[in-house]
Scaffold this active site. Structure first.
Site, PDB file in Angstrom:
ATOM      1  N   LYS A 228     -23.383   7.948   4.923  1.00  0.00           N
ATOM      2  CA  LYS A 228     -24.629   8.227   4.197  1.00  0.00           C
ATOM      3  C   LYS A 228     -24.382   9.058   2.948  1.00  0.00           C
ATOM      4  CE  LYS A 228     -27.968   7.515   7.842  1.00  0.00           C
ATOM      5  NZ  LYS A 228     -28.898   8.083   8.812  1.00  0.00           N
ATOM      6  N   ARG A 262     -24.237   7.421  15.815  1.00  0.00           N
ATOM      7  CA  ARG A 262     -24.484   6.057  15.309  1.00  0.00           C
ATOM      8  C   ARG A 262     -23.563   5.849  14.121  1.00  0.00           C
ATOM      9  NH1 ARG A 262     -27.515   3.632  11.398  1.00  0.00           N
ATOM     10  NH2 ARG A 262     -28.527   1.666  11.934  1.00  0.00           N
TER      11      ARG A 262
HETATM   12  N1  HH2 Z   1     -29.986   5.447   9.969  1.00  0.00           N
HETATM   13  C1  HH2 Z   1     -30.173   4.234   9.413  1.00  0.00           C
HETATM   14  C2  HH2 Z   1     -30.838   3.221  10.110  1.00  0.00           C
HETATM   15  N2  HH2 Z   1     -31.312   3.435  11.358  1.00  0.00           N
HETATM   16  N3  HH2 Z   1     -31.582   4.851  13.220  1.00  0.00           N
HETATM   17  C3  HH2 Z   1     -31.412   6.052  13.798  1.00  0.00           C
HETATM   18  N4  HH2 Z   1     -31.870   6.275  15.043  1.00  0.00           N
HETATM   19  N5  HH2 Z   1     -30.772   7.081  13.156  1.00  0.00           N
HETATM   20  C4  HH2 Z   1     -30.285   6.943  11.890  1.00  0.00           C
HETATM   21  O1  HH2 Z   1     -29.752   7.937  11.337  1.00  0.00           O
HETATM   22  C5  HH2 Z   1     -30.455   5.680  11.244  1.00  0.00           C
HETATM   23  C6  HH2 Z   1     -31.118   4.641  11.945  1.00  0.00           C
HETATM   24  C7  HH2 Z   1     -29.662   3.967   8.032  1.00  0.00           C
HETATM   25  O2  HH2 Z   1     -28.364   3.519   8.048  1.00  0.00           O
HETATM   26  P1  HH2 Z   1     -27.903   1.981   8.019  1.00  0.00           P
HETATM   27  O3  HH2 Z   1     -28.462   1.219   9.176  1.00  0.00           O
HETATM   28  O4  HH2 Z   1     -26.438   1.954   7.931  1.00  0.00           O
HETATM   29  O5  HH2 Z   1     -28.479   1.414   6.654  1.00  0.00           O
HETATM   30  P2  HH2 Z   1     -29.762   0.557   6.290  1.00  0.00           P
HETATM   31  O6  HH2 Z   1     -30.984   1.278   6.743  1.00  0.00           O
HETATM   32  O7  HH2 Z   1     -29.662   0.437   4.787  1.00  0.00           O
HETATM   33  O8  HH2 Z   1     -29.665  -0.778   6.966  1.00  0.00           O
END
Ligand code: HH2
Length: 281
Positions: A228, A262
């Site tokens: 992030k 995660r």
């Molecule tokens: N972060 C993201 C998405 N979902 N869910 C939880 N529970 N906690 C988190 O910190 C979290 C999450 C964002 O990261 P990512 O899925 O890699 O990216 P994107 O939202 O662009 O798909």
């Protein structure tokens, strides 16, 4: 790990009962064209299934499938489009015999993926949408309840808190009251402070230092810091070069009381945690 916080030793998660005696690794699979770190890479079913197989081989305890990017400024998609993206990967993941989480804010998607065998629902909106609690309450799925200020489209414009740790903790406590009232068993609930979701860099750091205060609510805490912008700001690295920073942050989060991390890089995280827990955990 200490149970002085009165956290159940097991997470009930659909077909699985996951022991919380060591930190668990949730591997991220975004089947989206626009996720900030892996957008587009898993857009075809064959690519998504390959990534899933690799994460399972690398020792993921849970895989988290997302069909809508929640990165700051992301464009919302329809429920139909979200489900169409998720379905092939979900079917493959369920067949692989790993605990499968789906990252969604939509009650209709929650119902459909639970019917298709999902073991966990990860809602960055904390089951606040109308019908969300109804969609999940009677299932046996684990529920990840995350704090977010605002909406993904606008959340990073002007995040503001009275006291970020107290505000996030109070929000999660309120959501717990709603989940308990809907008869969700305590052993199904995971809490998440929502790193990067309507938070400044200082807010993120204060929350990570205070994971113990969130864990004091009596549930395992999940933390997502992998790749992030928090890591980018700390290391001055581009998204593709944030592995070392992400590992450092994951270990620090576990040291502060997180039970589930995660991550995008499952093998590296498992190794880092194995070494860290042998000495410190
Ligand atoms: N972060 C993201 C998405 N979902 N869910 C939880 N529970 N906690 C988190 O910190 C979290 C999450 C964002 O990261 P990512 O899925 O890699 O990216 P994107 O939202 O662009 O798909």
């Amino acid at each position: 790990m200490s149970d002085s916080l009165n956290i159940a030793p097991v997470l009930r998660c659909g077909r699985f009962a996951l022991a919380l005696t060591r930190p668990l690794v949730m591997g991220v699979l975004n089947v989206t064209p626009d996720s900030f770190s892996d957008g587009g890479r898993n857009a075809t079913p064959a690519a998504a299934i390959g990534t899933l197989q690799r994460m399972v081989d690398e020792g993921a305890d849970i895989v988290d499938i997302g069909g809508e990017s929640t990165r700051p400024g992301a464009r919302p998609v329809s429920a139909e489009e979200e489900l169409a993206r998720i379905a092939p990967a979900l079917e493959a993941a369920v067949a692989l015999g790993v605990a499968v989480s789906v990252d969604t804010r939509r009650p209709e998607v929650m119902r459909a993926v639970l019917a298709a065998g999902a073991d966990m629902i990860n809602d960055v909106n904390a089951f606040r949408a109308e019908g969300a609690l109804d969609a999940v309450a009677a299932s046996g799925a684990a529920l990840c309840v995350m704090h977010m200020q605002g909406e993904p489209e606008s959340m990073q414009r002007a995040p503001h808190y009275r006291d970020v740790v107290a505000d996030v903790r109070d929000f999660l406590a309120e959501r717990l009251t709603a989940l308990y009232a809907a008869s969700v068993a305590r052993e199904r609930i995971v809490l998440d402070p929502g790193i990067g979701f309507g938070k400044t860099q200082e807010d993120n750091l204060r929350l990570l230092r205070a994971i113990g205060e969130i864990a004091a609510l009596g549930h395992p805490v999940l933390v997502g810091v992998s790749r992030k912008s928090l890591i980018g700001a700390l290391t001055a690295r581009a998204v593709g070069e944030r592995l070392a920073g992400s590992l450092g942050a994951a270990l620090a989060a576990v040291a502060r009381g997180a039970r589930i991390v995660r991550v995008h890089d499952v093998a590296a995280t498992r190794d880092a945690l194995a070494a860290w827990t042998a000495i410190a955990g």
